[in-house]
Design an enzyme around this catalytic site. Sequence first.
Site, short mmCIF file in Angstrom:
data_model
loop_
_atom_site.label_atom_id
_atom_site.label_comp_id
_atom_site.label_asym_id
_atom_site.label_seq_id
_atom_site.Cartn_x
_atom_site.Cartn_y
_atom_site.Cartn_z
CB CYS A 107 -0.91 0.02 1.11
SG CYS A 107 -2.13 -1.52 1.16
CG HIS B 149 -3.05 3.31 2.30
ND1 HIS B 149 -3.37 3.11 1.11
CD2 HIS B 149 -3.07 2.21 2.95
CE1 HIS B 149 -3.99 1.81 1.21
NE2 HIS B 149 -3.53 1.39 2.26
CG ASN C 144 -6.62 -0.64 1.42
OD1 ASN C 144 -6.06 -0.08 0.54
ND2 ASN C 144 -6.03 -1.25 2.36
O1 UT7 Z 1 -3.66 -1.24 3.81
C1 UT7 Z 1 -2.65 -2.08 4.33
C2 UT7 Z 1 -2.95 -1.93 5.81
N1 UT7 Z 1 -3.83 -2.54 6.12
C3 UT7 Z 1 -4.55 -1.99 7.25
O2 UT7 Z 1 -4.18 -1.00 7.75
C4 UT7 Z 1 -5.57 -2.78 7.90
C5 UT7 Z 1 -5.70 -2.79 9.40
N2 UT7 Z 1 -6.65 -3.52 9.86
C6 UT7 Z 1 -7.85 -2.86 10.07
O3 UT7 Z 1 -8.08 -2.14 9.52
C7 UT7 Z 1 -8.65 -3.75 10.95
O4 UT7 Z 1 -7.81 -4.46 11.94
C8 UT7 Z 1 -9.58 -4.70 10.47
C9 UT7 Z 1 -10.91 -3.73 9.74
C10 UT7 Z 1 -9.24 -5.62 9.47
C11 UT7 Z 1 -10.44 -5.40 11.67
O5 UT7 Z 1 -11.18 -4.54 12.63
P1 UT7 Z 1 -10.78 -4.75 14.12
O6 UT7 Z 1 -11.25 -3.70 14.71
O7 UT7 Z 1 -9.31 -4.86 14.29
O8 UT7 Z 1 -11.31 -5.85 14.37
P2 UT7 Z 1 -10.85 -7.48 15.13
O9 UT7 Z 1 -10.26 -8.12 14.24
O10 UT7 Z 1 -10.14 -6.94 16.53
O11 UT7 Z 1 -12.25 -8.15 15.74
C12 UT7 Z 1 -13.21 -7.56 16.44
C13 UT7 Z 1 -14.22 -8.26 16.65
C14 UT7 Z 1 -13.97 -9.84 16.68
O12 UT7 Z 1 -15.13 -10.32 17.46
P3 UT7 Z 1 -15.07 -10.62 19.06
O13 UT7 Z 1 -13.89 -11.56 19.14
O14 UT7 Z 1 -14.84 -9.30 19.69
O15 UT7 Z 1 -16.23 -11.05 19.43
C15 UT7 Z 1 -14.19 -10.23 15.49
O16 UT7 Z 1 -14.39 -11.75 15.25
O17 UT7 Z 1 -14.87 -8.12 15.39
C16 UT7 Z 1 -15.20 -9.52 14.66
N3 UT7 Z 1 -15.12 -9.46 13.29
C17 UT7 Z 1 -15.93 -8.90 12.70
N4 UT7 Z 1 -17.23 -8.95 12.73
C18 UT7 Z 1 -18.05 -8.73 11.63
C19 UT7 Z 1 -14.01 -9.35 12.47
N5 UT7 Z 1 -14.19 -9.03 11.22
C20 UT7 Z 1 -15.45 -8.98 11.21
C21 UT7 Z 1 -16.47 -8.67 10.12
N6 UT7 Z 1 -17.63 -8.44 10.29
N7 UT7 Z 1 -15.98 -8.43 8.86
#
Ligand code: UT7
Length: 329
Positions: free
Chosen positions: A116, A256, A286
């Site tokens: 990215c 970005h 993205n």
């Molecule tokens: O461009 C290159 C660089 N990339 C980035 O900068 C991306 C960086 N990462 C992110 O943007 C975020 O980490 C994500 C959007 C990918 C995920 O968001 P998050 O707030 O970090 O979610 P998480 O993985 O900590 O998950 C939180 C909760 C979990 O449930 P529990 O364990 O709290 O019950 C996940 O299972 O959200 C759940 N979850 C979802 N729920 C609905 C994870 N993905 C999803 C989803 N829909 N797609």
Amino acid sequence: MGKLRAAITAVGGYVPEYRLTNKELEGLVDTNDEWIRSRTGIEERRILKDPTKASAFMGIEAAKIILDKKGLDPLDIDMVICATATPDMLFPATACLISDAIGAKNAFGYDVMAACSGFLYATVTASKFIESGSHKKILVVGSDKMSSIVDYSDRATCIIFGDGAGAVLLEPNEEGNGVQDSILKSDGSGAEFLFQRAGGSLNPASHATVDARQHVVYQEGKTVFKQAVSSMADVSSKILERNDMSGEDVQWLAAHQANKRIIDATADRMGLPAEKVMMNIQKYGNTTNGTIPLLLWEYQDQLKKGDNLILAAFGGGFTWGAAYVKWAY
Ligand code: UT7
């Protein structure tokens, strides 16, 4: 004669027509519109459905806008760099395909792969060719067909990415406008948190790699998120500091577009209010190398000659950086 700087003198962009909405994703994986909007800021992304078209096509479309707008003879372009994580083929370079299609027969070209951060890396690299006086018209393209490497059964990644491309023309400027300063960083110890396992020389394509779904993006979101927030904010505030600037001196942040929360955190660290922050993640998600030039393309009517812009990126590698650019038109 003032110092020779590399100024952005035209911008083009292209996004495919098909809109992949959060609602449609609800039918593919266990997710929901509210979660996606609140955790990422994304409402929809564009997808290039035509299987015969890929990153080069979108880059060509973006480049054509620049040629038309500037009335530019493609034979005058002396260099084309394409930043992409999804080249049409591993080789030849997508930049060669783009140069050929637009008739830039006098240009040499190659691809930059820095996930990215590729567009930022490519822009800074190109600026050095301009500053040295060796090249006068450089096309920098950022293009990604992310849908070609996204697993639409993996909710951790399929909600984030979209397809799109943008391009800028860099030309010499002696009025003090253009790229003023940059900080580029990389740290390969982050490789395991955001990568595509197969398709390279370590794990070439085989029945086994295809069966194991290894030709798609793997991301450990939480780790990448934390690194992105601290690294992008760090370099963005550092570049202000070393140019004796504060948020008040900056007119625009073009960061970005990976997650609205990462962009907001970077803007906060720089002391920038929301109205100075370019944002289109809600529409496109993205687009990897497309995000920054697409922002410039969409906001260019609001930019004024002499405006101070900070471009910032973070991506797989890890790679990250920031550039201070004075708008030239
Ligand atoms: O461009 C290159 C660089 N990339 C980035 O900068 C991306 C960086 N990462 C992110 O943007 C975020 O980490 C994500 C959007 C990918 C995920 O968001 P998050 O707030 O970090 O979610 P998480 O993985 O900590 O998950 C939180 C909760 C979990 O449930 P529990 O364990 O709290 O019950 C996940 O299972 O959200 C759940 N979850 C979802 N729920 C609905 C994870 N993905 C999803 C989803 N829909 N797609």
